[in-house]
Design an enzyme around this catalytic site. Structure first.
Site, short mmCIF file in Angstrom:
data_model
loop_
_atom_site.label_atom_id
_atom_site.label_comp_id
_atom_site.label_asym_id
_atom_site.label_seq_id
_atom_site.Cartn_x
_atom_site.Cartn_y
_atom_site.Cartn_z
CE1 TYR A 17 -102.91 97.64 89.33
CE2 TYR A 17 -103.01 99.50 90.84
CZ TYR A 17 -102.38 98.36 90.37
OH TYR A 17 -101.21 97.95 90.97
CG HIS A 21 -104.47 97.03 93.80
ND1 HIS A 21 -104.70 96.78 92.46
CD2 HIS A 21 -103.33 96.36 94.12
CE1 HIS A 21 -103.75 96.01 92.00
NE2 HIS A 21 -102.90 95.73 92.98
CE1 TYR A 40 -95.49 96.05 96.07
CE2 TYR A 40 -97.06 94.32 96.62
CZ TYR A 40 -96.43 95.11 95.67
OH TYR A 40 -96.72 94.96 94.34
CD1 TRP A 75 -102.38 90.16 91.91
CD2 TRP A 75 -104.44 90.09 92.78
NE1 TRP A 75 -102.75 91.45 92.20
CE2 TRP A 75 -104.01 91.42 92.74
CE3 TRP A 75 -105.69 89.79 93.29
CZ2 TRP A 75 -104.80 92.47 93.20
CZ3 TRP A 75 -106.48 90.84 93.75
CH2 TRP A 75 -106.03 92.16 93.70
#
Length: 113
Positions: A17, A21, A40, A75
């Site tokens: 993960y 990212h 964000y 995505w």
């Protein structure tokens, strides 16, 4: 508005993960910004707890705008296997948290800065 939400990553897949990212597709970054996702951030705990924070005009509206994009569909499909609940798209499983304290808001209400 400020929105904080939580989700869960499978602990065994945390490294993957993080890797994904670290290099989010430029097209996805642009789509988020164009849809109104501002400031964000995602935060990840060692047990898989994922906490997101975003500033936007309306959380449902910015999510709906992203849902209309092809890049978001791609995505979400790429990320789905990393989440605890693999039965739904990751961005559909966000649990929004209630804001119970804001320093600036309380200072403004008290007439202080």
């Amino acid at each position: 508005m400020r929105v904080c939400f939580r989700s869960s990553i499978q602990p065994a897949l945390i490294d993957e993960y993080k890797r994904r990212h670290a290099a989010v597709w430029p097209e996805m970054l642009r789509a988020l910004k164009d849809a109104g996702w501002n400031n964000y951030s995602l935060f990840l705990a060692g047990d898989g707890l994922l906490v997101g924070y975003v500033e936007c005009d309306d959380f449902d509206a910015v999510r709906a705008r992203m849902a209309l994009t092809d890049v978001n569909a791609r995505w979400q499909a790429e990320m789905a296997t990393l989440f605890e609940n693999t039965g739904q798209a990751p961005d559909e499983g966000f649990q929004v948290l209630e804001e119970v304290f804001n320093l600036d808001g309380q200072l403004a209400a008290a007439g202080s800065h």
